[in-house]
Enzyme design. Structure first.
Site, PDB file in Angstrom:
ATOM      1  CB  ALA A 309      -0.950   0.002   1.193  1.00  0.00           C
ATOM      2  N   GLY A 313      -1.975   5.953  -2.006  1.00  0.00           N
ATOM      3  CA  GLY A 313      -2.672   6.612  -3.112  1.00  0.00           C
ATOM      4  C   GLY A 313      -3.736   5.736  -3.740  1.00  0.00           C
ATOM      5  CE  LYS A 314      -1.122   1.642  -7.302  1.00  0.00           C
ATOM      6  NZ  LYS A 314      -0.267   2.818  -7.556  1.00  0.00           N
ATOM      7  CB  CYS A 435       5.717   2.885 -11.569  1.00  0.00           C
ATOM      8  SG  CYS A 435       6.895   2.761 -10.199  1.00  0.00           S
TER       9      CYS A 435
END
Length: 500
Positions: A309, A313-314, A435
């Site tokens: 986590a 943000g997500k 990412c």
């Protein structure tokens, strides 16, 4: 009729004409020693709200004090290049201590330092050809030249850069010779030219060429541009249109993101954290690509696990998609980031998150996950990675990454995906994301996982995101985003379904 400035007050009330001396039993309030010098109310400078500044920046933008900007740039850049500090932390430290800088000067410092870091290898090559004595100059003078050369590469007029950088004749001549040095770079064979022009370490340049083929130069160029500022509307408090209206009322111009239905590009240059909309939890800063990865979770109001986590943000996006219902478990190994998540959840009005700090690995980690084993409808593994998709925002990361680091990331990604797959219940989904733009952290990790877990199969992302959005994302079963193709950071996403 405008009053004239007041005369200096008499020394005591007894001296005032028409006033009786006051009784000694009633002590007089002393006069303010500088009251006579106060300007009339109409003449005093008025405080300008952040909203007013955002609406009319041209009215309040002050000229840059170039000497102060250059000094701050040198301090931040020196901390990054010569002391090995992370760029965001170095800039934050310097700007927090430069309290006398105007807001536009702070932006200039950040933009110039980040701009140089994005083009570091290119700038060093060009200056080494344009300035015959570069290596003999002291460190500070070299850095002044680097900052100036970077500004020229990004399109600022040469004479303005020379003037505002306080360059001597020899250094100014070197900037003037940059076009000739660029011609030397262009004449190099492609294999030699590309890493320098892309400002990438050699091993990363090879991987970019393998990944993007003929588009490698375009991909690298997009990585070296400034990233847009993107916000995600907090759907617990209103949709994207409602947020756009709120921001417009605060003087912020926005445009809808072309892919995510909950994103807005903030076109006004401002401090987002000072906005009322941010303080009241109506938005979060989150790249559009990250929003799309969160959408792959397609979170129902049941049991969802955000396994890596971080600061959340997500996690907050998933809570909004779940409409604050069901159980959302946010796991991470970093206690500081977990505390950040708790604060952000309170601001966002999120109530269904259970934050849990877990051990890094070993039997203790397995024991911490045991209560969730085989019980989650969705498990998101947004794995730690090389960050090659975020070079626009973290430009110094490319120079820190080594082949050994990349190998370590891949090993950890495989281990995390295998560990957290145990939490997925039959018929549930495992969503893997990074990412990174590198195949070895993305498709290769999925291939390795499927070879060892035959009870999982790939579900094409277009089936979850819909045909219209799926068509914009490109072919293939996976989510693959990059700055040059989608305008987002680089992201990868895969959805794996466990057999019932």
């Amino acid at each position: 009729m405008k009053r004239k400035s007041r005369p200096a007050p008499p020394k005591s009330s007894a001296d005032r004409p028409g006033k009786k001396p006051s009784s000694s039993k009633r002590p007089q309030r002393p006069e303010h020693p500088r009251r006579a010098e106060r300007p009339e109310r109409s003449e005093r400078p008025q405080r300008v709200s952040p909203t007013e500044r955002a609406r009319h920046p041209e009215r309040y933008e002050r000229p840059l004090r170039e000497d102060l900007v250059l000094q701050a740039c040198l301090e931040a850049y020196g901390a990054i290049r010569h002391e090995g500090r992370l760029s965001d932390r170095a800039l934050d430290f310097v700007l927090r201590h430069k309290k006398n800088l105007y807001s536009n000067e702070r932006r200039a410092v950040a933009e110039r330092v980040y701009g140089l870091l994005r083009r570091q290898r290119t700038v060093d090559f060009l200056l080494s050809r344009a300035h015959p004595r570069l290596d003999s100059l002291d460190k500070t003078r070299q850095d002044v030249l680097r900052l100036a050369a970077s500004r020229v590469l990004y399109g600022e007029p040469l004479d303005a850069v020379v003037r505002t950088s306080a360059l001597g004749p020899a250094d100014a001549a070197a900037l003037g010779a940059l076009p000739e040095a660029a011609a030397v770079l262009e004449a190099l064979p492609e294999k030699e030219r590309f890493p320098i022009a892309a400002s990438l370490p050699d091993f990363l340049a090879e991987r970019f060429r393998a990944q993007f083929g003929r588009d490698a130069a375009r991909a690298a160029e997009a990585m070296n541009e400034r990233a847009p500022l993107v916000a995600r509307a907090n759907l617990l408090k209103g949709d994207r249109d409602a947020l756009a209206k709120r921001l417009q009322a605060e003087g912020v111009q926005t445009a809808p993101t072309p892919l995510s239905p909950m994103g807005l590009v903030l076109e006004s240059r401002l401090n987002v954290f000072s906005l009322e909309s941010f303080r009241e939890g109506f938005l979060e800063l989150q790249d559009e690509g990250s929003q799309l990865l969160g959408m792959l979770v397609d979170a129902p109001p049941t049991r969802v696990v955000d396994a890596c986590a971080g600061a959340g943000g997500k996690t907050l996006q998933l809570a909004a998609q779940m409409k604050n219902r069901g159980d959302l478990h946010a796991l991470d190994v970093d206690e500081r980031r977990m505390e950040d998540l708790r604060k952000r959840a309170r601001r966002a009005g999120v109530h269904n998150v259970r934050v849990q700090l877990i051990p890094h690995e070993g039997p203790e980690a397995d024991a911490a996950l045991e209560p969730l084993k085989g019980k989650a409808d969705r498990v998101l593994v947004d794995a730690p990675c090389s960050g090659t998709g975020t070079f626009r925002r973290k430009p110094d990361a490319r120079y820190r990454l080594t082949p050994e680091d990349l190998e370590m990331h891949v090993g950890r990604q495989k281990a995390l995906l295998s560990r957290f797959s145990l939490l997925v219940k039959p018929g549930g989904r495992l969503i893997y994301g990074t990412c990174s733009v590198l195949r070895e952290e993305n498709e290769a990790v999925i291939e390795d996982f499927l070879s060892k877990h035959p009870d999982f199969t790939v579900r094409p992302v277009a089936e979850l995101l819909g045909p219209e959005l799926g068509a914009k994302l490109g072919p293939g079963p996976f989510l693959r985003l990059a700055p040059h193709t989608h305008g987002t950071d680089g992201f990868f996403g895969a959805v794996l379904v466990r057999a019932k």
